[in-house]
Structures are given as structure tokens and as C-alpha cells.
Design a protein around this motif. Sequence first.
Motif, mmCIF file in Angstrom:
data_model
loop_
_atom_site.group_PDB
_atom_site.id
_atom_site.type_symbol
_atom_site.label_atom_id
_atom_site.label_comp_id
_atom_site.label_asym_id
_atom_site.label_seq_id
_atom_site.Cartn_x
_atom_site.Cartn_y
_atom_site.Cartn_z
ATOM 1 N N PRO A 29 86.355 74.161 -94.834
ATOM 2 C CA PRO A 29 87.295 74.439 -93.742
ATOM 3 C C PRO A 29 86.591 75.045 -92.523
ATOM 4 O O PRO A 29 85.528 75.655 -92.639
ATOM 5 C CB PRO A 29 88.280 75.427 -94.359
ATOM 6 N N VAL A 30 87.224 74.890 -91.374
ATOM 7 C CA VAL A 30 86.637 75.330 -90.113
ATOM 8 C C VAL A 30 87.600 76.265 -89.381
ATOM 9 O O VAL A 30 88.792 75.969 -89.245
ATOM 10 C CB VAL A 30 86.310 74.120 -89.210
ATOM 11 N N LEU A 31 87.062 77.389 -88.941
ATOM 12 C CA LEU A 31 87.755 78.285 -88.026
ATOM 13 C C LEU A 31 87.032 78.197 -86.683
ATOM 14 O O LEU A 31 85.808 78.087 -86.652
ATOM 15 C CB LEU A 31 87.723 79.733 -88.525
ATOM 16 N N GLN A 40 89.793 72.342 -76.891
ATOM 17 C CA GLN A 40 90.455 71.100 -77.300
ATOM 18 C C GLN A 40 89.627 70.314 -78.306
ATOM 19 O O GLN A 40 90.180 69.646 -79.193
ATOM 20 C CB GLN A 40 90.726 70.229 -76.072
ATOM 21 N N ALA A 41 88.312 70.365 -78.211
ATOM 22 C CA ALA A 41 87.474 69.600 -79.143
ATOM 23 C C ALA A 41 87.722 70.033 -80.586
ATOM 24 O O ALA A 41 87.749 69.198 -81.496
ATOM 25 C CB ALA A 41 86.000 69.778 -78.788
ATOM 26 N N TYR A 42 87.896 71.319 -80.807
ATOM 27 C CA TYR A 42 88.187 71.804 -82.166
ATOM 28 C C TYR A 42 89.592 71.402 -82.604
ATOM 29 O O TYR A 42 89.836 71.114 -83.779
ATOM 30 C CB TYR A 42 88.055 73.322 -82.227
ATOM 31 N N ALA A 43 90.529 71.401 -81.651
ATOM 32 C CA ALA A 43 91.910 71.076 -81.989
ATOM 33 C C ALA A 43 92.040 69.667 -82.533
ATOM 34 O O ALA A 43 92.992 69.357 -83.273
ATOM 35 C CB ALA A 43 92.799 71.245 -80.755
ATOM 36 N N GLU A 44 91.095 68.804 -82.192
ATOM 37 C CA GLU A 44 91.147 67.421 -82.662
ATOM 38 C C GLU A 44 90.588 67.251 -84.064
ATOM 39 O O GLU A 44 90.643 66.161 -84.637
ATOM 40 C CB GLU A 44 90.393 66.532 -81.676
ATOM 41 N N LEU A 45 90.041 68.334 -84.649
ATOM 42 C CA LEU A 45 89.542 68.284 -86.030
ATOM 43 C C LEU A 45 90.685 68.517 -86.997
ATOM 44 O O LEU A 45 91.466 69.456 -86.833
ATOM 45 C CB LEU A 45 88.478 69.363 -86.253
ATOM 46 N N ASN A 46 90.770 67.702 -88.018
ATOM 47 C CA ASN A 46 91.813 67.877 -89.013
ATOM 48 C C ASN A 46 91.622 69.190 -89.767
ATOM 49 O O ASN A 46 90.553 69.452 -90.319
ATOM 50 C CB ASN A 46 91.800 66.716 -90.027
#
Length: 403
Positions: A29-31, A40-46
Motif C-alpha cells: 500500500p501507498v501513503l 494528482q499523480a498519486y490520486a490516480e494510483l489505485n
Amino acid sequence: MTPAPVLFISNGTAEDLIGARLAGLLKRPVLSSPLVGEGQAYAELNGARRVGRVLRLPSGGFPFGSLDNLWADLRAGLIGESLGQWTDAVRGASDAAAIIVVGDAYALMVGTVAARKNRLPLVHVQPLLSAQYLDGLGVRGTLQELNALGANRPLPYELRLARRADAVFVRDAATQRYYQQRGVPARFAGSFAMDVLPPPERELHLSAARPVLALLPGSRGDHRESLPVMLRAAALLPEVTPLVAWPHTWNAVTLPDGWTLQVQSETEARATGEAAEVVLWRQAFGAVARAADIAIGTSGTANEQLAGLGVPVVAFATGGPQYTVGFARRQGRLLGAALRVVEADPAALAAEVRTLLSQGTRRAGAALAGLTRVGPAGALPVIAAEIEALAQSGRPQVHSPHI
């Protein structure tokens, strides 16, 4: 059993993109804690989860680009909100297995505090500094660029923090040597900029009869000033096929007087004026970059990526917030002969493009400089493997309670 997450701390659009691409290679998992903007780039990660508050800066993350930038950011709550982000990062890292900093000395400070408080491994990915910024800088240049002092070279406190990180990755071989000479076991595993260059998104159906001129206004607010100049320059070059890599909405397009915009679809529009037609493409940067024979750019990462592909780039300074006179001068030292900075005049830009296209030796020299100074892709898989190893190895011993 689900593995513990890792926390990414980054502070800029390009840094967010690098962090998100790196996060996508991990099997955990990613925080994310983007210190500037929406991330926004992180927001596009599931499944990625944001930690902490959003800091929206009028400067777009360049408070020291000019006094106007700094004053606007201070009025927007830069100091108070930034301190709050430090607290958010420390709290958000409490359940993490490692902290990954993608950014400059400030981001490294935030990441170091969070790592020490939670006794976590720390990886620093430094995509901004380059020893090549020092090429020909001298004392006079340093005095001219005091606002970029920490961007031109790592300051003593950044080197001290970097020595305490568990792994440090830098953007080019020259910077690896610079860091290692100062006691930081930094590694160059490949170009971050080239790692995040997307593959061609679509077929552009171009004629092979004319060279392609890529116009790169950039993702920052500079585009409002630079796009009209680029379009007028393209109108003076009927021998090329101009394409705009447009990262914004169509409503954000700023045209020269007398020009009109015809929107063909969500991804394609055509700007016409001065007997010229220029196609603007959205969500097609990879395709435009790989089709280009030469470029005009007022962008940070995009200019580097085109140079890294061996494409000569012509640039001009804007009023900001990013591609100021100082920024253009610094990027010129970074890219050497791959970048030519001229005045913000359509005729001057067109003349430089025409010269590069007609002089094969000069064009080849520019291509070679870009290829060698930027370097090849390949860093992110190496860094991802390092992160997995550190995250699995457990919490490190804290060397000292002091940073």
C-alpha cells in the motif's frame, strides 16, 4: 497478510509524478504526502491514500523564483500551513514501513523528522539538484542567483541529512560524483525524467516530408505568456509541422490577437492565425515528444525529456512563475548545448529553429549533449527494489535524537 505501507513525501508536480511512478512499482500500500498542490499523480494510483492537508501556493511551488512569488505565498499561509504538514507527515508515518522523499532539501527535512520520530528507513530521491548547475557558475553567477543557492548546489545541512538517509539516488553521474566526494553514498541508477516519459499515447498521422516542431508551454502558469509567442513563431516556419503538447484544459488556451481555436475533441484542437494552423494535443505528450525533431519549450521536466531524447530545445524566459530568467539560465547550464535560450520574440525563436534544422553539425552536437547530460532511463525499478528491501528489513536504529 497485507504488507505495511510506505509513505511518499514530495514537493512539486514533477516530484509527484516520479513518486507516483515509483509507488506503482511497489507491491504494498501507498501513503502520499504531497507538500505542494493536489498531488494528482498519486490520486490516480489505485488504493493510494493521502496524508495531511493540501497546500495551494500561488507560485505553484516556486516561492523563491522571485520576490513576488514569495510574497504571494506568504500571504497564502505558506509558513503556518507548511508547519502543519510536518505534523501531518509524522502522524501519517506511524504505521508505515519506510519513508520515501522525492524532492529538495525542504522535503528531505520533513521526511527526516517523520523517519526519526517513527524510527523508519528513509530513502531520498533527489531529482532537482545537479552538479551540472555549477558548470561555469563562478562567484558572479552565484551572487546573481542567491535566491537559487540551494537549488544550484546542496547546502551543508542537506548533505548532512542525506548522509543519514538509508539510500540516496541522484539525477546524473556528475551529481553522484559530487555527493560521494562529500561523504554521501549517493547512486545514479538512471534519469528520473526519462523514467516518467510516457510511451506514445496515439498515432499522430504526420507527414514525413516536414520536420516536427514540438511546442512545450509547460504545466505551470508560464503558458499564458509563452503559448502566444510560440504560436507566432510557428507561423513564421511554414517548413515545419508544429504540434503543441498541451497539459491543461481547452479553456486555459491563450491565443495571440487575431487567432482562433477550434476544438475537435477532448484531446485535439486547432489554433489558426497568420496563415498558419497549429494542432494542440492533450494527453499525448509521449507521442509529441517522440515525433519531434526540434522543440521550443518553457518547461522544466519536458525540456529535459526532449533533450534526453536527443531533440534540441530552444527556450525563452517568461515572467514566471517557473521559467524566469534565472531558471532559464540554470537549465542552460544543466543541458549545455542541448538548450539554446533566446529572447522572447517570435522572429528570434523562428530564426534559431531554422538555424538548428539547417546546420547538421550543430544539431548533432545539441543531440549528443542532451543524451549524455540527461542520461538513460532505468532508475525507478532499481529504487523500487531498494525500497522493498528496506521496508522488509525493519525499523533502523536511531543514530542520534538530533537531526
